[in-house]
Design a protein around this motif. Structure first.
Motif, mmCIF file in Angstrom:
data_model
loop_
_atom_site.group_PDB
_atom_site.id
_atom_site.type_symbol
_atom_site.label_atom_id
_atom_site.label_comp_id
_atom_site.label_asym_id
_atom_site.label_seq_id
_atom_site.Cartn_x
_atom_site.Cartn_y
_atom_site.Cartn_z
ATOM 1 N N MET A 119 0.854 -1.188 0.000
ATOM 2 C CA MET A 119 0.000 0.000 0.000
ATOM 3 C C MET A 119 0.892 1.240 0.000
ATOM 4 O O MET A 119 1.913 1.259 0.701
ATOM 5 C CB MET A 119 -0.866 0.062 1.272
ATOM 6 N N PHE A 120 0.484 2.254 -0.728
ATOM 7 C CA PHE A 120 1.194 3.531 -0.737
ATOM 8 C C PHE A 120 0.168 4.650 -0.604
ATOM 9 O O PHE A 120 -0.903 4.581 -1.209
ATOM 10 C CB PHE A 120 1.922 3.752 -2.074
ATOM 11 N N GLN A 121 0.511 5.676 0.174
ATOM 12 C CA GLN A 121 -0.237 6.930 0.119
ATOM 13 C C GLN A 121 0.585 7.867 -0.746
ATOM 14 O O GLN A 121 1.672 8.301 -0.344
ATOM 15 C CB GLN A 121 -0.437 7.509 1.523
ATOM 16 N N LEU A 122 0.100 8.146 -1.940
ATOM 17 C CA LEU A 122 0.878 8.973 -2.866
ATOM 18 C C LEU A 122 0.718 10.444 -2.530
ATOM 19 O O LEU A 122 -0.326 10.870 -2.030
ATOM 20 C CB LEU A 122 0.412 8.718 -4.301
ATOM 21 N N ASP A 123 1.758 11.219 -2.816
ATOM 22 C CA ASP A 123 1.661 12.675 -2.691
ATOM 23 C C ASP A 123 1.745 13.297 -4.096
ATOM 24 O O ASP A 123 1.904 12.589 -5.093
ATOM 25 C CB ASP A 123 2.720 13.222 -1.723
ATOM 26 N N VAL A 124 1.607 14.626 -4.150
ATOM 27 C CA VAL A 124 1.577 15.317 -5.443
ATOM 28 C C VAL A 124 2.819 15.001 -6.265
ATOM 29 O O VAL A 124 2.749 14.771 -7.479
ATOM 30 C CB VAL A 124 1.474 16.848 -5.222
ATOM 31 N N ARG A 125 3.940 14.944 -5.584
ATOM 32 C CA ARG A 125 5.202 14.696 -6.270
ATOM 33 C C ARG A 125 5.197 13.306 -6.920
ATOM 34 O O ARG A 125 5.583 13.142 -8.069
ATOM 35 C CB ARG A 125 6.317 14.822 -5.225
ATOM 36 N N ASN A 126 4.741 12.303 -6.174
ATOM 37 C CA ASN A 126 4.697 10.939 -6.703
ATOM 38 C C ASN A 126 3.806 10.868 -7.954
ATOM 39 O O ASN A 126 4.177 10.252 -8.952
ATOM 40 C CB ASN A 126 4.115 9.957 -5.681
ATOM 41 N N VAL A 127 2.625 11.478 -7.871
ATOM 42 C CA VAL A 127 1.676 11.385 -8.985
ATOM 43 C C VAL A 127 2.229 12.114 -10.210
ATOM 44 O O VAL A 127 2.098 11.647 -11.339
ATOM 45 C CB VAL A 127 0.291 11.951 -8.575
ATOM 46 N N SER A 160 9.635 -0.523 -11.018
ATOM 47 C CA SER A 160 10.792 0.042 -10.315
ATOM 48 C C SER A 160 10.427 1.349 -9.626
ATOM 49 O O SER A 160 11.000 1.688 -8.595
ATOM 50 C CB SER A 160 12.001 0.189 -11.234
ATOM 51 N N PHE A 161 9.415 2.065 -10.143
ATOM 52 C CA PHE A 161 8.948 3.281 -9.470
ATOM 53 C C PHE A 161 8.520 2.959 -8.034
ATOM 54 O O PHE A 161 8.845 3.677 -7.101
ATOM 55 C CB PHE A 161 7.764 3.876 -10.248
ATOM 56 N N PHE A 162 7.786 1.868 -7.882
ATOM 57 C CA PHE A 162 7.268 1.534 -6.557
ATOM 58 C C PHE A 162 8.170 0.609 -5.748
ATOM 59 O O PHE A 162 8.214 0.697 -4.532
ATOM 60 C CB PHE A 162 5.875 0.900 -6.675
ATOM 61 N N PHE A 163 8.839 -0.287 -6.411
ATOM 62 C CA PHE A 163 9.534 -1.344 -5.677
ATOM 63 C C PHE A 163 11.048 -1.322 -5.856
ATOM 64 O O PHE A 163 11.732 -2.210 -5.373
ATOM 65 C CB PHE A 163 8.985 -2.714 -6.095
HETATM 66 C C1 LIG Z 1 6.645 9.847 -2.832
HETATM 67 O O1 LIG Z 1 7.325 11.054 -2.625
HETATM 68 C C2 LIG Z 1 7.910 11.158 -1.326
HETATM 69 C C3 LIG Z 1 8.516 12.542 -1.203
HETATM 70 O O2 LIG Z 1 7.563 13.540 -1.528
HETATM 71 C C4 LIG Z 1 8.960 10.087 -1.181
HETATM 72 O O3 LIG Z 1 9.484 10.112 0.134
HETATM 73 C C5 LIG Z 1 8.344 8.707 -1.441
HETATM 74 O O4 LIG Z 1 9.346 7.729 -1.462
HETATM 75 C C6 LIG Z 1 7.632 8.700 -2.801
HETATM 76 N N1 LIG Z 1 6.944 7.424 -2.972
HETATM 77 C C7 LIG Z 1 7.065 6.724 -4.093
HETATM 78 C C8 LIG Z 1 6.274 5.444 -4.166
HETATM 79 O O5 LIG Z 1 7.734 7.062 -5.047
#
Ligand SMILES: *[C@@H]1O[C@H](CO)[C@@H](O)[C@H](O)[C@H]1NC(C)=O
Ligand SMILES: *[C@@H]1O[C@H](CO)[C@@H](O)[C@H](O)[C@H]1NC(C)=O
Length: 141
Positions: free
Chosen positions: A31-39, A125-128
């Motif tokens: 599970m991940f809670q994404l933030d604006v940067r991730n999206v 690779s983005f997630f894992f």
């Molecule tokens: C999402 O971004 C945060 C920083 O804003 C970072 O710490 C986190 O690893 C990122 N998550 C993913 C899944 O890339």
């Protein structure tokens, strides 16, 4: 990926049941809670589009469940299972699809699937991190 509306609507177990019954193996999940940067990074190809602010709001509105799923012909078979991008249309044209079950429209469509081996590699690779399908150790789930 099960997106926030899929998680919120309590579809996770149903979706996983479909995945397993369709012959996939779930080799990794988190599970991940994404933030604006991730999206913004994940959907970088959409960052100039008019719907992008809505996409960010949606994708950050709650947790997502990201899974690496494996089988022969996985990409095409998963995309067939989830159905058309527009979940509203899927309810009419593909009533047995996952998006017909849990999605609402073209923006809130409850699941994601990689569209090519290249995007699967990038998204995994983005997630894992630097793991690739075929050499992933099977986790205890
Ligand atoms: C999402 O971004 C945060 C920083 O804003 C970072 O710490 C986190 O690893 C990122 N998550 C993913 C899944 O890339
Ligand atoms: C969620 O779905 C499960 C079955 O997958 C069901 O047992 C449970 O009652 C549901 N919870 C809510 C809050 O709807």
């Amino acid at each position: 990926m099960i997106k926030p509306d899929g998680i919120r609507g309590n579809f996770t177990n149903q979706i996983k049941r479909v995945i397993l019954q369709s012959g996939f193996v779930i080799v990794h999940e988190m599970m991940f809670q994404l933030d604006v940067r991730n999206v913004t990074l994940f959907y970088s190809e959409h960052s100039e589009k008019s719907f992008f602010p809505n996409l960010v709001e949606y994708m950050t509105s709650g947790p997502v469940l990201v899974m690496v799923i494996e089988k022969t012909n996985a990409i095409a078979d998963w995309r067939a299972l989830i159905g058309p991008t527009d979940a509203g249309k899927a309810k009419v044209s593909h009533p047995n699809s996952i998006r017909a079950m849990c999605g609402s429209n073209s923006e809130r469509n409850c699941v994601h699937g990689s569209d090519s081996p290249q995007s699967a590699a990038r998204e995994i690779s983005f997630f894992f991190g630097e793991i690739s399908p075929g050499i992933i150790e099977h986790d205890e789930l």
